[in-house]
Design a protein around this motif. Structure first.
Motif, PDB file in Angstrom:
ATOM      1  N   GLY A  41     -40.820  13.008-108.732  1.00 20.38           N
ATOM      2  CA  GLY A  41     -41.151  12.411-108.303  1.00 20.38           C
ATOM      3  C   GLY A  41     -42.481  12.205-109.118  1.00 20.38           C
ATOM      4  N   ARG A  42     -43.085  13.496-109.168  1.00 20.46           N
ATOM      5  CA  ARG A  42     -44.895  14.093-109.867  1.00 20.46           C
ATOM      6  C   ARG A  42     -44.245  13.492-111.874  1.00 20.46           C
ATOM      7  NH1 ARG A  42     -48.623  15.892-106.556  1.00 20.46           N
ATOM      8  NH2 ARG A  42     -49.800  15.522-108.410  1.00 20.46           N
ATOM      9  N   ILE A  43     -43.067  13.790-112.053  1.00 18.42           N
ATOM     10  CA  ILE A  43     -43.843  14.103-113.746  1.00 18.42           C
ATOM     11  C   ILE A  43     -42.080  13.033-114.281  1.00 18.42           C
ATOM     12  CG2 ILE A  43     -42.783  15.558-115.168  1.00 18.42           C
ATOM     13  CD1 ILE A  43     -43.234  17.903-113.552  1.00 18.42           C
ATOM     14  N   VAL A  44     -40.788  12.985-113.391  1.00 21.77           N
ATOM     15  CA  VAL A  44     -40.464  12.141-114.264  1.00 21.77           C
ATOM     16  C   VAL A  44     -40.341  10.946-114.121  1.00 21.77           C
ATOM     17  CG1 VAL A  44     -37.364  11.347-114.699  1.00 21.77           C
ATOM     18  CG2 VAL A  44     -38.550  13.764-114.079  1.00 21.77           C
ATOM     19  N   GLY A  45     -40.658  10.854-112.582  1.00 19.29           N
ATOM     20  CA  GLY A  45     -40.742   9.369-111.801  1.00 19.29           C
ATOM     21  C   GLY A  45     -42.076   7.734-113.081  1.00 19.29           C
ATOM     22  N   PRO A  46     -43.280   9.039-113.166  1.00 16.27           N
ATOM     23  CA  PRO A  46     -43.636   8.402-113.803  1.00 16.27           C
ATOM     24  C   PRO A  46     -43.877   8.206-115.459  1.00 16.27           C
ATOM     25  CG  PRO A  46     -44.749   9.757-112.215  1.00 16.27           C
ATOM     26  CD  PRO A  46     -43.534  10.390-112.270  1.00 16.27           C
ATOM     27  N   GLY A  47     -42.793   8.462-115.525  1.00 20.03           N
ATOM     28  CA  GLY A  47     -42.676   8.250-117.358  1.00 20.03           C
ATOM     29  C   GLY A  47     -42.417   9.980-118.471  1.00 20.03           C
ATOM     30  N   GLY A  48     -42.349  10.973-117.272  1.00 14.38           N
ATOM     31  CA  GLY A  48     -42.587  12.079-117.667  1.00 14.38           C
ATOM     32  C   GLY A  48     -41.264  13.040-117.898  1.00 14.38           C
ATOM     33  N   ASP A  49     -41.042  14.234-118.238  1.00 14.98           N
ATOM     34  CA  ASP A  49     -39.563  14.520-118.168  1.00 14.98           C
ATOM     35  C   ASP A  49     -39.799  15.995-117.788  1.00 14.98           C
ATOM     36  OD1 ASP A  49     -36.700  15.255-117.946  1.00 14.98           O
ATOM     37  OD2 ASP A  49     -36.497  14.396-120.230  1.00 14.98           O
ATOM     38  N   VAL A  50     -38.820  16.811-117.438  1.00 12.08           N
ATOM     39  CA  VAL A  50     -38.587  18.132-117.225  1.00 12.08           C
ATOM     40  C   VAL A  50     -37.524  18.567-118.033  1.00 12.08           C
ATOM     41  CG1 VAL A  50     -38.601  20.031-115.458  1.00 12.08           C
ATOM     42  CG2 VAL A  50     -39.824  18.342-114.900  1.00 12.08           C
ATOM     43  N   LEU A  51     -37.693  19.334-119.235  1.00  9.33           N
ATOM     44  CA  LEU A  51     -36.173  19.790-120.491  1.00  9.33           C
ATOM     45  C   LEU A  51     -35.950  21.440-119.445  1.00  9.33           C
ATOM     46  CD1 LEU A  51     -38.042  18.763-123.685  1.00  9.33           C
ATOM     47  CD2 LEU A  51     -36.161  17.619-121.702  1.00  9.33           C
ATOM     48  N   MET A  52     -35.204  21.791-119.681  1.00  9.43           N
ATOM     49  CA  MET A  52     -34.252  23.118-119.269  1.00  9.43           C
ATOM     50  C   MET A  52     -34.158  23.550-120.184  1.00  9.43           C
ATOM     51  SD  MET A  52     -35.308  22.278-115.806  1.00  9.43           S
ATOM     52  CE  MET A  52     -35.036  23.462-115.036  1.00  9.43           C
ATOM     53  N   ALA A  53     -33.730  25.161-120.354  1.00  6.82           N
ATOM     54  CA  ALA A  53     -32.966  25.624-121.069  1.00  6.82           C
ATOM     55  C   ALA A  53     -31.740  26.055-120.358  1.00  6.82           C
ATOM     56  CB  ALA A  53     -34.043  26.451-122.040  1.00  6.82           C
ATOM     57  N   ARG A  54     -31.259  26.802-120.750  1.00 11.07           N
ATOM     58  CA  ARG A  54     -29.940  27.189-120.186  1.00 11.07           C
ATOM     59  C   ARG A  54     -29.422  27.191-120.940  1.00 11.07           C
ATOM     60  NH1 ARG A  54     -29.424  23.185-116.060  1.00 11.07           N
ATOM     61  NH2 ARG A  54     -30.414  21.256-116.595  1.00 11.07           N
ATOM     62  N   GLU A  55     -28.704  28.862-120.794  1.00 10.63           N
ATOM     63  CA  GLU A  55     -27.704  29.856-121.379  1.00 10.63           C
ATOM     64  C   GLU A  55     -26.874  28.865-121.280  1.00 10.63           C
ATOM     65  OE1 GLU A  55     -27.540  33.432-122.012  1.00 10.63           O
ATOM     66  OE2 GLU A  55     -29.831  33.916-120.688  1.00 10.63           O
ATOM     67  N   PRO A  56     -26.408  29.239-122.849  1.00  9.70           N
ATOM     68  CA  PRO A  56     -24.789  28.852-123.320  1.00  9.70           C
ATOM     69  C   PRO A  56     -23.556  29.736-122.698  1.00  9.70           C
ATOM     70  CG  PRO A  56     -26.042  30.129-125.307  1.00  9.70           C
ATOM     71  CD  PRO A  56     -26.626  29.961-123.624  1.00  9.70           C
ATOM     72  N   GLY A  57     -22.383  28.567-122.445  1.00  6.94           N
ATOM     73  CA  GLY A  57     -21.883  29.362-121.453  1.00  6.94           C
ATOM     74  C   GLY A  57     -21.792  29.109-119.501  1.00  6.94           C
ATOM     75  N   SER A  58     -22.398  29.704-119.659  1.00  5.57           N
ATOM     76  CA  SER A  58     -22.781  30.501-117.913  1.00  5.57           C
ATOM     77  C   SER A  58     -23.490  28.712-117.476  1.00  5.57           C
ATOM     78  CB  SER A  58     -23.687  31.168-117.187  1.00  5.57           C
ATOM     79  OG  SER A  58     -24.765  31.262-117.359  1.00  5.57           O
ATOM     80  N   GLY A  59     -24.496  28.439-118.486  1.00  7.89           N
ATOM     81  CA  GLY A  59     -25.279  27.311-117.308  1.00  7.89           C
ATOM     82  C   GLY A  59     -26.390  27.419-117.350  1.00  7.89           C
ATOM     83  N   THR A  60     -26.737  28.426-116.765  1.00 11.43           N
ATOM     84  CA  THR A  60     -27.710  29.716-116.405  1.00 11.43           C
ATOM     85  C   THR A  60     -29.694  28.881-117.085  1.00 11.43           C
ATOM     86  OG1 THR A  60     -26.287  31.288-114.978  1.00 11.43           O
ATOM     87  CG2 THR A  60     -28.832  31.435-115.280  1.00 11.43           C
ATOM     88  N   VAL A  61     -29.983  28.047-115.567  1.00  9.87           N
ATOM     89  CA  VAL A  61     -31.661  28.395-116.775  1.00  9.87           C
ATOM     90  C   VAL A  61     -32.239  29.859-116.270  1.00  9.87           C
ATOM     91  CG1 VAL A  61     -33.795  27.002-116.148  1.00  9.87           C
ATOM     92  CG2 VAL A  61     -31.319  25.974-114.818  1.00  9.87           C
ATOM     93  N   VAL A  62     -32.588  29.491-118.034  1.00  7.94           N
ATOM     94  CA  VAL A  62     -33.796  30.799-118.405  1.00  7.94           C
ATOM     95  C   VAL A  62     -34.802  30.188-119.262  1.00  7.94           C
ATOM     96  CG1 VAL A  62     -31.544  31.623-118.689  1.00  7.94           C
ATOM     97  CG2 VAL A  62     -32.144  30.483-121.203  1.00  7.94           C
ATOM     98  N   GLY A  63     -35.414  28.912-118.535  1.00  2.00           N
ATOM     99  CA  GLY A  63     -36.667  28.382-119.202  1.00  2.00           C
ATOM    100  C   GLY A  63     -36.426  26.877-119.358  1.00  2.00           C
ATOM    101  N   CYS A  64     -38.909  26.622-118.807  1.00  2.00           N
ATOM    102  CA  CYS A  64     -38.071  25.316-118.748  1.00  2.00           C
ATOM    103  C   CYS A  64     -39.783  24.857-118.759  1.00  2.00           C
ATOM    104  CB  CYS A  64     -38.457  24.820-117.252  1.00  2.00           C
ATOM    105  SG  CYS A  64     -39.659  25.477-116.024  1.00  2.00           S
ATOM    106  N   VAL A  65     -39.744  23.573-119.133  1.00  4.03           N
ATOM    107  CA  VAL A  65     -40.978  23.199-119.592  1.00  4.03           C
ATOM    108  C   VAL A  65     -41.086  21.462-119.420  1.00  4.03           C
ATOM    109  CG1 VAL A  65     -40.265  21.898-121.864  1.00  4.03           C
ATOM    110  CG2 VAL A  65     -42.406  22.429-121.457  1.00  4.03           C
ATOM    111  N   ALA A  66     -42.123  21.274-118.501  1.00  7.45           N
ATOM    112  CA  ALA A  66     -42.970  19.651-118.476  1.00  7.45           C
ATOM    113  C   ALA A  66     -43.465  18.824-119.889  1.00  7.45           C
ATOM    114  CB  ALA A  66     -43.432  19.276-116.933  1.00  7.45           C
ATOM    115  N   LEU A  67     -43.425  17.579-119.427  1.00  8.50           N
ATOM    116  CA  LEU A  67     -44.024  16.491-120.536  1.00  8.50           C
ATOM    117  C   LEU A  67     -44.349  15.355-119.288  1.00  8.50           C
ATOM    118  CD1 LEU A  67     -41.899  15.806-123.248  1.00  8.50           C
ATOM    119  CD2 LEU A  67     -44.378  17.089-122.946  1.00  8.50           C
ATOM    120  N   LEU A  68     -45.631  16.179-119.215  1.00  8.30           N
ATOM    121  CA  LEU A  68     -46.473  14.889-117.800  1.00  8.30           C
ATOM    122  C   LEU A  68     -47.047  14.020-118.448  1.00  8.30           C
ATOM    123  CD1 LEU A  68     -46.779  17.517-116.914  1.00  8.30           C
ATOM    124  CD2 LEU A  68     -48.755  17.401-115.067  1.00  8.30           C
ATOM    125  N   ALA A  69     -47.397  12.090-118.120  1.00  4.70           N
ATOM    126  CA  ALA A  69     -46.969  11.682-118.478  1.00  4.70           C
ATOM    127  C   ALA A  69     -48.931  11.273-118.153  1.00  4.70           C
ATOM    128  CB  ALA A  69     -45.985  10.279-117.972  1.00  4.70           C
TER     129      ALA A  69
END
Length: 160
Positions: A41-69
């Motif tokens: 609601g606060r980032i993606v909806g207004p036109g931004g995005d949240v990017l997630m870094a995942r471990e290859p294979g398991s897909g476990t989230v190990v990092g993230c960054v947001a782009l606020l519009a």
């Protein structure tokens, strides 16, 4: 592997990764809780995005960054976090590069961020990616995090 936020479990990881470092080094503010608690609601909806870094294979989230519009195709790179156990593997560098590419894909004309002088490794990553320091009067918002004692934007030689 880096991809956009796509599920509630991604949203939970986004909150947990950021809560860990913000609470350890600073104070989690109400605005932090609001943004972290509702990334769709606060980032993606207004036109931004949240990017997630995942471990290859398991897909476990190990990092993230947001782009606020913001208006006028301005984006803020914010809420970047890498799990302590995953630090030192280039994930932060990958997240920044992916965020710059995503801001371009979203039609961004300017990309800025706020950081703190305590976050020396992050500061070096931002500088290596082409960000340069700016003054508070260059921000597109009047009320900005007090803990942000260093403000930066992507320099024209790294233009969006």
């Amino acid at each position: 592997m880096i991809s956009s936020i796509g599920s509630q479990s991604d949203a939970d990881a986004f909150y947990a990764l950021n809560e860990e470092w913000i609470s350890r080094l600073f104070t989690l503010q109400e605005e932090d809780r609001a943004v972290l608690g509702d990334p769709f609601g606060r980032i993606v909806g207004p036109g931004g995005d949240v990017l997630m870094a995942r471990e290859p294979g398991s897909g476990t989230v190990v990092g993230c960054v947001a782009l606020l519009a913001y208006p006028d195709a301005v984006f803020e790179l914010a809420k970047m976090a890498v799990a302590p156990a995953a630090q030192g593997r280039g994930i932060g560098r990958q997240l920044i590069a992916a965020a710059i590419d995503r801001a371009r894909a979203l039609g961004g004309t300017r990309l800025f961020l706020g950081t703190n002088s305590k976050l020396t490794p992050a500061l070096h990553l931002y500088e290596d990616a082409g960000f340069g320091r700016i003054t508070r009067d260059r921000l597109p918002v009047a009320d900005y995090y007090a803990r942000a004692d260093i403000l930066m934007e992507l320099r024209s030689d790294g233009a969006l």
